[in-house]
Enzyme design. Sequence first.
Site, PDB file in Angstrom:
ATOM      1  CB  THR A 298      -6.875  -4.870 -39.691  1.00 25.30           C
ATOM      2  OG1 THR A 298      -8.026  -5.092 -41.090  1.00 25.30           O
ATOM      3  CG2 THR A 298      -6.422  -3.520 -40.493  1.00 25.30           C
TER       4      THR A 298
ATOM      5  CB  SER B  31     -10.638  -1.580 -33.533  1.00 24.35           C
ATOM      6  OG  SER B  31     -11.368  -1.414 -35.280  1.00 24.35           O
ATOM      7  N   GLY B  32      -7.511  -1.701 -35.269  1.00 33.79           N
ATOM      8  CA  GLY B  32      -7.583  -1.637 -36.350  1.00 33.79           C
ATOM      9  C   GLY B  32      -5.732  -0.547 -36.621  1.00 33.79           C
TER      10      GLY B  32
ATOM     11  CB  ILE C  16      -2.697  -3.551 -43.380  1.00 34.86           C
ATOM     12  CG1 ILE C  16      -1.907  -3.089 -43.960  1.00 34.86           C
ATOM     13  CG2 ILE C  16      -2.580  -3.639 -41.667  1.00 34.86           C
ATOM     14  CD1 ILE C  16      -0.712  -3.207 -43.233  1.00 34.86           C
TER      15      ILE C  16
ATOM     16  CB  ALA D 269     -14.600   4.095 -57.067  1.00 36.06           C
TER      17      ALA D 269
ATOM     18  N   GLY E 252     -12.322   3.708 -37.234  1.00 39.03           N
ATOM     19  CA  GLY E 252     -11.342   2.813 -37.293  1.00 39.03           C
ATOM     20  C   GLY E 252     -10.891   3.517 -36.169  1.00 39.03           C
TER      21      GLY E 252
ATOM     22  CE1 TYR F  27     -11.254   0.106 -48.474  1.00 40.06           C
ATOM     23  CE2 TYR F  27      -9.994  -1.257 -50.424  1.00 40.06           C
ATOM     24  CZ  TYR F  27     -10.324  -0.715 -49.105  1.00 40.06           C
ATOM     25  OH  TYR F  27      -9.273  -0.066 -47.699  1.00 40.06           O
TER      26      TYR F  27
END
Length: 276
Positions: free
Chosen positions: A206, A23-24, A204, A173, A20, A171
């Site tokens: 994004t 972006s973000g 956030i 975990a 990423g 996610y």
Amino acid sequence: MTSDSRLHSPPPPVFSPTSGAGSGIGRAVSVRLAKEGAAVAACDLDGAAARETVRLLGGPGSKEGAPRGSHAAFQADVSEARATRRLLEQVQACFSRPPSVVVSCAGITRDEFLLHMSEDDWDKVIAVNLKGIFLVTQAAAQALVSTGCHGSIINISSIIGKVGNTGQTNYAASKAGVIGLTQTVARELGRHGIRCNSVLPGFIATPMTQKMPQKVIDKVTSMIPMGHWGDPEDVADVVAFLASEDSRYITGASVEVTGMKPAWEGKGQRSGTQTT
């Protein structure tokens, strides 16, 4: 706050091998560290996005691996060991030294309730979010230790790694794993002068979170004590601190950037936090 007081002098290469950086949070981190005087190596699975990030940092040129002023863009899949090792080699060849600041923001989601989640969706999220950060951290640490250089490794986890979230067993975990990995790495590498910390974003704004239904966004917003979502720059500011000498005695920490955890504490809200 100046680059002389915050980051090492001369400015070090900042290794941002993420899915990423284009972006973000990954892009915000690259911009923030460049403002502090760092030379940024921005990586993304999407090479064009990485090059766009580097373009925003300023400087001529556009080819992969070619510096734009003091910055360079790279394309790689950090969930693959061979690609990650090659990425580290390219960064070192480009900047003539290993990165002294490493920021790993890799993160994807494949949301589904536990009763229906496929093994493939589990494996993909673990591969990028946890294995990818392991591979990057290991490769960078090996380069730093072998050259006797000190450094700061910063891994982007998520508040979901602490509180869980409905529909995000994979996610949650993976992000919990990043916290444990970071704390263990901090213990192992402290004697080499290498610090390792994690940052735990909450909700956030994004490109990933913008895909959420508006009614879910509104409901989550109403439960955040500060009353609004965070910006990628809020996370980038914390990363800049952890990259700097101002945090020289901080390692193994997990810093939450959440506006205080939502009142639901991860229960019953299938929405998630996206960190890239």
